[in-house]
Write a protein that holds these residues in place. Sequence first.
Motif, short mmCIF file in Angstrom:
data_model
loop_
_atom_site.label_atom_id
_atom_site.label_comp_id
_atom_site.label_asym_id
_atom_site.label_seq_id
_atom_site.Cartn_x
_atom_site.Cartn_y
_atom_site.Cartn_z
N ALA A 57 0.82 -1.38 -0.12
CA ALA A 57 -0.59 -0.35 0.00
C ALA A 57 1.03 1.48 0.39
CB ALA A 57 -0.77 -0.21 1.13
N GLY A 58 1.70 1.07 0.76
CA GLY A 58 2.80 2.55 0.76
C GLY A 58 3.34 3.06 -0.19
N GLY A 59 3.45 1.32 -0.98
CA GLY A 59 4.91 1.58 -2.61
C GLY A 59 4.14 2.10 -3.13
N ILE A 60 2.32 1.82 -3.97
CA ILE A 60 1.58 1.99 -4.28
C ILE A 60 1.01 3.35 -4.55
CG2 ILE A 60 -0.99 2.12 -5.13
CD1 ILE A 60 -1.19 -1.06 -4.88
N LEU A 61 1.52 4.62 -3.17
CA LEU A 61 1.01 5.49 -2.84
C LEU A 61 1.72 6.32 -2.88
CD1 LEU A 61 -0.95 7.59 -0.85
CD2 LEU A 61 0.09 7.12 0.59
N LEU A 62 3.03 6.15 -2.96
CA LEU A 62 4.57 6.42 -2.97
C LEU A 62 4.74 6.62 -4.70
CD1 LEU A 62 7.26 5.81 -0.18
CD2 LEU A 62 5.51 7.76 -0.93
N ALA A 94 6.02 8.05 5.79
CA ALA A 94 7.04 7.53 7.49
C ALA A 94 6.62 7.70 8.79
CB ALA A 94 8.71 7.28 7.19
N LEU A 95 6.70 9.43 8.92
CA LEU A 95 6.42 9.55 10.23
C LEU A 95 5.32 9.38 11.13
CD1 LEU A 95 7.22 11.82 12.56
CD2 LEU A 95 6.75 13.56 11.38
N THR A 96 4.47 10.07 10.22
CA THR A 96 2.89 8.61 10.47
C THR A 96 2.91 8.04 10.97
OG1 THR A 96 1.75 10.80 8.60
CG2 THR A 96 0.56 9.07 9.62
N ILE A 97 3.87 7.16 9.29
CA ILE A 97 3.55 5.40 10.66
C ILE A 97 4.14 5.08 11.44
CG2 ILE A 97 4.46 3.33 9.41
CD1 ILE A 97 3.69 4.24 6.84
N TRP A 98 5.17 5.90 12.17
CA TRP A 98 6.38 5.77 12.96
C TRP A 98 5.11 6.41 14.44
CZ3 TRP A 98 8.02 9.78 16.40
CH2 TRP A 98 9.13 9.29 17.39
N ALA A 99 4.52 7.41 14.19
CA ALA A 99 3.75 7.90 15.47
C ALA A 99 2.77 7.21 15.59
CB ALA A 99 3.61 9.07 14.87
N PHE A 100 1.48 6.65 14.46
CA PHE A 100 1.15 5.64 15.30
C PHE A 100 1.03 4.51 15.63
CE2 PHE A 100 -1.57 8.14 12.91
CZ PHE A 100 -2.78 8.80 13.29
N CYS A 101 2.10 3.55 15.30
CA CYS A 101 3.16 2.82 16.20
C CYS A 101 3.58 3.18 17.23
CB CYS A 101 3.99 1.91 15.31
SG CYS A 101 3.82 1.38 13.45
N ARG A 102 4.04 3.48 17.60
CA ARG A 102 4.43 4.22 19.00
C ARG A 102 3.19 4.60 19.87
NH1 ARG A 102 9.23 2.77 20.28
NH2 ARG A 102 8.98 4.45 22.28
N ALA A 103 1.97 5.19 19.26
CA ALA A 103 1.72 5.50 19.94
C ALA A 103 0.03 4.51 20.46
CB ALA A 103 0.22 6.42 19.32
N TYR A 104 0.42 3.35 19.32
CA TYR A 104 -0.25 1.65 19.56
C TYR A 104 0.49 1.52 20.87
CZ TYR A 104 -2.91 -2.37 18.60
OH TYR A 104 -2.84 -3.77 18.50
N TYR A 105 2.13 1.47 20.47
CA TYR A 105 3.08 1.03 21.84
C TYR A 105 2.60 1.27 23.10
CZ TYR A 105 6.73 -0.06 24.44
OH TYR A 105 8.45 -0.57 25.33
N GLY A 111 4.88 9.98 -5.95
CA GLY A 111 5.81 10.69 -5.93
C GLY A 111 7.23 11.82 -6.06
N ASN A 112 6.50 12.16 -4.30
CA ASN A 112 7.17 13.31 -3.48
C ASN A 112 7.91 12.35 -2.51
OD1 ASN A 112 7.25 15.23 -2.62
ND2 ASN A 112 5.81 16.52 -3.06
N TRP A 113 9.55 13.09 -2.47
CA TRP A 113 9.45 13.01 -1.10
C TRP A 113 9.61 13.19 -0.02
CZ3 TRP A 113 12.78 8.89 -0.26
CH2 TRP A 113 13.04 7.99 -2.28
N GLN A 114 9.17 14.62 -0.15
CA GLN A 114 8.51 15.27 1.33
C GLN A 114 6.93 14.00 1.40
OE1 GLN A 114 7.50 19.21 -0.31
NE2 GLN A 114 8.85 20.13 1.42
N ILE A 115 6.46 14.29 1.02
CA ILE A 115 5.07 12.80 0.79
C ILE A 115 5.14 11.20 1.49
CG2 ILE A 115 3.14 11.48 0.35
CD1 ILE A 115 2.86 14.60 0.08
N ALA A 116 7.21 11.07 0.73
CA ALA A 116 7.57 10.22 1.52
C ALA A 116 7.50 10.06 3.30
CB ALA A 116 8.59 9.49 0.80
N ALA A 117 8.78 10.92 3.21
CA ALA A 117 9.05 11.62 5.09
C ALA A 117 7.96 11.60 5.53
CB ALA A 117 9.28 13.00 4.69
#
Length: 90
Positions: free
Chosen positions: A24-29, A42-53, A33-39
Amino acid sequence: MADLASPTLIYLKGLLFVALGVFAGGILLAKVGNWQIAALLALTIWAFCRAYYFAFYVIEHYVDPGFKFAGLVDFAKYLWARSRGVSRLP
């Protein structure tokens, strides 16, 4: 449905979650096709993983070791009850 007990199937389930996320991330990127969106993705995924933890591991092991959560709804009920001064849910 019974709980999943086979270690092999549990690992397979985890692998499928990772594959789904990468796909899903690959299709979205690829669509954006923008590095800011990729960053930001990644930050969104990391933050939600930390919140879940935090919602499960940290609360259960450091804040209230006697309470076991079954999901995010249970965590929300726990927070609601604590804010109202209830020490344990029925």
